[in-house]
Design a protein around this motif. Structure first.
Motif, PDB file in Angstrom:
ATOM      1  N   SER A  27     -12.455  -6.569   2.890  1.00 49.01           N
ATOM      2  CA  SER A  27     -13.201  -5.757   3.861  1.00 49.01           C
ATOM      3  C   SER A  27     -14.674  -5.674   3.478  1.00 49.01           C
ATOM      4  O   SER A  27     -15.569  -5.733   4.335  1.00 49.01           O
ATOM      5  CB  SER A  27     -12.597  -4.350   3.940  1.00 49.01           C
ATOM      6  OG  SER A  27     -11.265  -4.397   4.404  1.00 49.01           O
ATOM      7  N   HIS A  79      -6.811  -5.996   7.009  1.00 46.95           N
ATOM      8  CA  HIS A  79      -5.470  -5.522   6.646  1.00 46.95           C
ATOM      9  C   HIS A  79      -4.583  -6.754   6.433  1.00 46.95           C
ATOM     10  O   HIS A  79      -4.239  -7.451   7.390  1.00 46.95           O
ATOM     11  CB  HIS A  79      -4.899  -4.616   7.738  1.00 46.95           C
ATOM     12  CG  HIS A  79      -5.788  -3.457   8.083  1.00 46.95           C
ATOM     13  ND1 HIS A  79      -5.945  -2.371   7.250  1.00 46.95           N
ATOM     14  CD2 HIS A  79      -6.583  -3.231   9.161  1.00 46.95           C
ATOM     15  CE1 HIS A  79      -6.784  -1.519   7.793  1.00 46.95           C
ATOM     16  NE2 HIS A  79      -7.191  -2.011   8.954  1.00 46.95           N
ATOM     17  N   THR A  80      -4.228  -7.020   5.197  1.00 44.26           N
ATOM     18  CA  THR A  80      -3.420  -8.190   4.891  1.00 44.26           C
ATOM     19  C   THR A  80      -1.943  -7.904   5.130  1.00 44.26           C
ATOM     20  O   THR A  80      -1.491  -6.754   5.088  1.00 44.26           O
ATOM     21  CB  THR A  80      -3.603  -8.622   3.429  1.00 44.26           C
ATOM     22  OG1 THR A  80      -3.255  -7.539   2.567  1.00 44.26           O
ATOM     23  CG2 THR A  80      -5.037  -9.060   3.164  1.00 44.26           C
ATOM     24  N   GLN A 116      -2.141  -4.836  -2.802  1.00 47.83           N
ATOM     25  CA  GLN A 116      -2.584  -4.983  -1.413  1.00 47.83           C
ATOM     26  C   GLN A 116      -3.813  -4.117  -1.129  1.00 47.83           C
ATOM     27  O   GLN A 116      -4.760  -4.565  -0.469  1.00 47.83           O
ATOM     28  CB  GLN A 116      -1.446  -4.610  -0.466  1.00 47.83           C
ATOM     29  CG  GLN A 116      -1.773  -4.845   1.004  1.00 47.83           C
ATOM     30  CD  GLN A 116      -0.636  -4.410   1.929  1.00 47.83           C
ATOM     31  OE1 GLN A 116       0.157  -3.545   1.578  1.00 47.83           O
ATOM     32  NE2 GLN A 116      -0.548  -5.034   3.091  1.00 47.83           N
ATOM     33  N   GLN A 117      -3.811  -2.908  -1.624  1.00 47.12           N
ATOM     34  CA  GLN A 117      -4.943  -2.005  -1.420  1.00 47.12           C
ATOM     35  C   GLN A 117      -6.230  -2.585  -1.995  1.00 47.12           C
ATOM     36  O   GLN A 117      -7.277  -2.606  -1.334  1.00 47.12           O
ATOM     37  CB  GLN A 117      -4.642  -0.666  -2.087  1.00 47.12           C
ATOM     38  CG  GLN A 117      -5.822   0.300  -2.135  1.00 47.12           C
ATOM     39  CD  GLN A 117      -5.627   1.408  -3.153  1.00 47.12           C
ATOM     40  OE1 GLN A 117      -4.549   1.560  -3.713  1.00 47.12           O
ATOM     41  NE2 GLN A 117      -6.667   2.156  -3.414  1.00 47.12           N
ATOM     42  N   PHE A 138      -4.387 -12.637   6.996  1.00 49.20           N
ATOM     43  CA  PHE A 138      -5.264 -11.632   7.603  1.00 49.20           C
ATOM     44  C   PHE A 138      -6.031 -12.292   8.738  1.00 49.20           C
ATOM     45  O   PHE A 138      -6.138 -13.513   8.823  1.00 49.20           O
ATOM     46  CB  PHE A 138      -6.227 -11.013   6.578  1.00 49.20           C
ATOM     47  CG  PHE A 138      -7.207 -11.980   5.973  1.00 49.20           C
ATOM     48  CD1 PHE A 138      -8.479 -12.148   6.501  1.00 49.20           C
ATOM     49  CD2 PHE A 138      -6.861 -12.734   4.853  1.00 49.20           C
ATOM     50  CE1 PHE A 138      -9.380 -13.031   5.941  1.00 49.20           C
ATOM     51  CE2 PHE A 138      -7.758 -13.618   4.280  1.00 49.20           C
ATOM     52  CZ  PHE A 138      -9.027 -13.772   4.831  1.00 49.20           C
ATOM     53  N   ASP A 173      -7.305  -5.738   0.035  1.00 49.96           N
ATOM     54  CA  ASP A 173      -7.862  -5.356   1.338  1.00 49.96           C
ATOM     55  C   ASP A 173      -9.281  -4.810   1.193  1.00 49.96           C
ATOM     56  O   ASP A 173     -10.166  -5.108   2.013  1.00 49.96           O
ATOM     57  CB  ASP A 173      -6.973  -4.311   2.018  1.00 49.96           C
ATOM     58  CG  ASP A 173      -5.684  -4.906   2.578  1.00 49.96           C
ATOM     59  OD1 ASP A 173      -5.449  -6.107   2.373  1.00 49.96           O
ATOM     60  OD2 ASP A 173      -4.912  -4.144   3.202  1.00 49.96           O
ATOM     61  N   GLN A 174      -9.512  -4.009   0.164  1.00 49.90           N
ATOM     62  CA  GLN A 174     -10.845  -3.450  -0.061  1.00 49.90           C
ATOM     63  C   GLN A 174     -11.860  -4.551  -0.341  1.00 49.90           C
ATOM     64  O   GLN A 174     -12.982  -4.530   0.191  1.00 49.90           O
ATOM     65  CB  GLN A 174     -10.805  -2.453  -1.218  1.00 49.90           C
ATOM     66  CG  GLN A 174     -10.097  -1.150  -0.891  1.00 49.90           C
ATOM     67  CD  GLN A 174      -9.933  -0.245  -2.101  1.00 49.90           C
ATOM     68  OE1 GLN A 174     -10.123  -0.657  -3.256  1.00 49.90           O
ATOM     69  NE2 GLN A 174      -9.577   1.010  -1.852  1.00 49.90           N
ATOM     70  N   ILE A 183       0.832  -1.198   0.000  1.00 45.14           N
ATOM     71  CA  ILE A 183       0.000   0.000   0.000  1.00 45.14           C
ATOM     72  C   ILE A 183       0.872   1.256   0.000  1.00 45.14           C
ATOM     73  O   ILE A 183       1.852   1.346   0.743  1.00 45.14           O
ATOM     74  CB  ILE A 183      -0.935   0.009   1.221  1.00 45.14           C
ATOM     75  CG1 ILE A 183      -2.047  -1.037   1.033  1.00 45.14           C
ATOM     76  CG2 ILE A 183      -1.541   1.385   1.451  1.00 45.14           C
ATOM     77  CD1 ILE A 183      -2.998  -1.153   2.197  1.00 45.14           C
ATOM     78  N   PRO A 201     -12.980  -4.043   8.704  1.00 46.31           N
ATOM     79  CA  PRO A 201     -11.687  -3.675   8.121  1.00 46.31           C
ATOM     80  C   PRO A 201     -10.723  -4.862   8.110  1.00 46.31           C
ATOM     81  O   PRO A 201     -10.517  -5.504   9.133  1.00 46.31           O
ATOM     82  CB  PRO A 201     -11.178  -2.561   9.044  1.00 46.31           C
ATOM     83  CG  PRO A 201     -12.396  -2.060   9.754  1.00 46.31           C
ATOM     84  CD  PRO A 201     -13.292  -3.244   9.908  1.00 46.31           C
TER      85      PRO A 201
END
Length: 264
Positions: free
Chosen positions: A51, A59-60, A43-44, A79, A47-48, A35, A57
């Motif tokens: 989530s 976060h990997t 990753q971003q 995660f 994660d989205q 990220i 939320p």
């Protein structure tokens, strides 16, 4: 993003539960794995999607970082969830997370692991491939490095074998990068023909420094072009100086292909 209905069973527990997710991705649209504040990363996006799916939320933590434009046929991340997933629902969950992910990222496996399992620190071996080709091919654009002339493969393999004699690879580490050690244990390094137009460099080690594979390939290609003898690799490694090694090759041809763990 696709609109999908999300139905699967959760069993509530007090402690968090850890999961590994295996993904593959085409890295051309991303500024690497990790990220960053003002750039889209793998990753971003992952994660989205997670989530959204789990309505909390996520976060990997990845098994390592890849640079802008680098691809992966296998990358693991872990995660935590505050609930336990029913094993029978995991295939459905994979289908649903893939529906949320873009077409250039695919979730391949989801595994329950021990609470202290770590995608980065527990990995015992990582393998990369670097692809080059020698005839213009629109279908390899962004996925392989186009070279005009075929290098001396025997000379490059002789130099690649020298890598296995050393452990300190400061000469191949990106400059001004904070690392605790430059020690890596390379177990395999070899160029092999994939077909008449494609040559692939295979390399495996317990860990890699940032930009290490691309710097090694750049050094080997210089040797393959006859700019140095294979023994030049000794001089480069013993110098511990990044400027002694070859230029970093483009990210297009680089693939993370395998990450191994003692418990998978």
């Amino acid at each position: 993003m696709h609109n999908i209905s999300i139905f699967f069973t959760f069993v509530s527990v007090k402690n968090t539960n850890r999961y590994f997710i295996e993904i593959a991705f085409d890295g051309r649209a991303y500024h690497g794995w990790q990220i960053q504040p003002n750039a889209q990363t793998v990753q971003q996006v992952l994660d989205q999607a997670l989530s959204t799916l789990h309505r909390q939320p996520i976060h990997t933590v990845g098994c390592g970082r890849t640079d802008t434009g680098v691809h992966a046929t296998q990358l693991y991340a872990h995660f935590d969830l505050d609930r336990t997933l029913v094993p029978a629902d995991i295939p459905k969950l994979l289908y649903q997370v893939n529906a949320l992910l873009p077409l250039d990222i695919a979730a391949k496996r989801l595994l329950a692991v021990a609470p202290d399992a770590h995608a980065r620190f527990d990995a015992t071996r990582r393998s990369y491939e670097y692809h080059v080709h020698f005839q213009k091919d629109p279908f390899l654009r962004g996925r392989s490095w186009l070279l005009r002339d075929v290098p001396d493969v025997a000379a490059m393999n002789a130099a690649a074998a020298i890598l296995l004699q050393y452990e300190d690879f400061a000469c191949f580490s990106k400059s001004h990068t904070q690392v605790h050690t430059h020690i890596c244990h390379i177990t395999h390094a070899e160029w092999l023909w994939a077909n008449d137009n494609q040559l692939v460099f295979h390399i495996s080690a317990n860990r890699f420094l940032r930009n290490m594979v691309r710097a090694i390939v750049g050094t080997l290609v210089e040797i393959g072009r006859g700019e140095h003898a294979p023994e030049h690799m000794h001089t480069v490694i013993q110098s511990k100086d990044r400027s002694a090694a070859g230029a970093s090759v483009p990210p297009d041809g680089l693939y993370l292909t395998e990450v191994a763990y003692p418990y998978l």
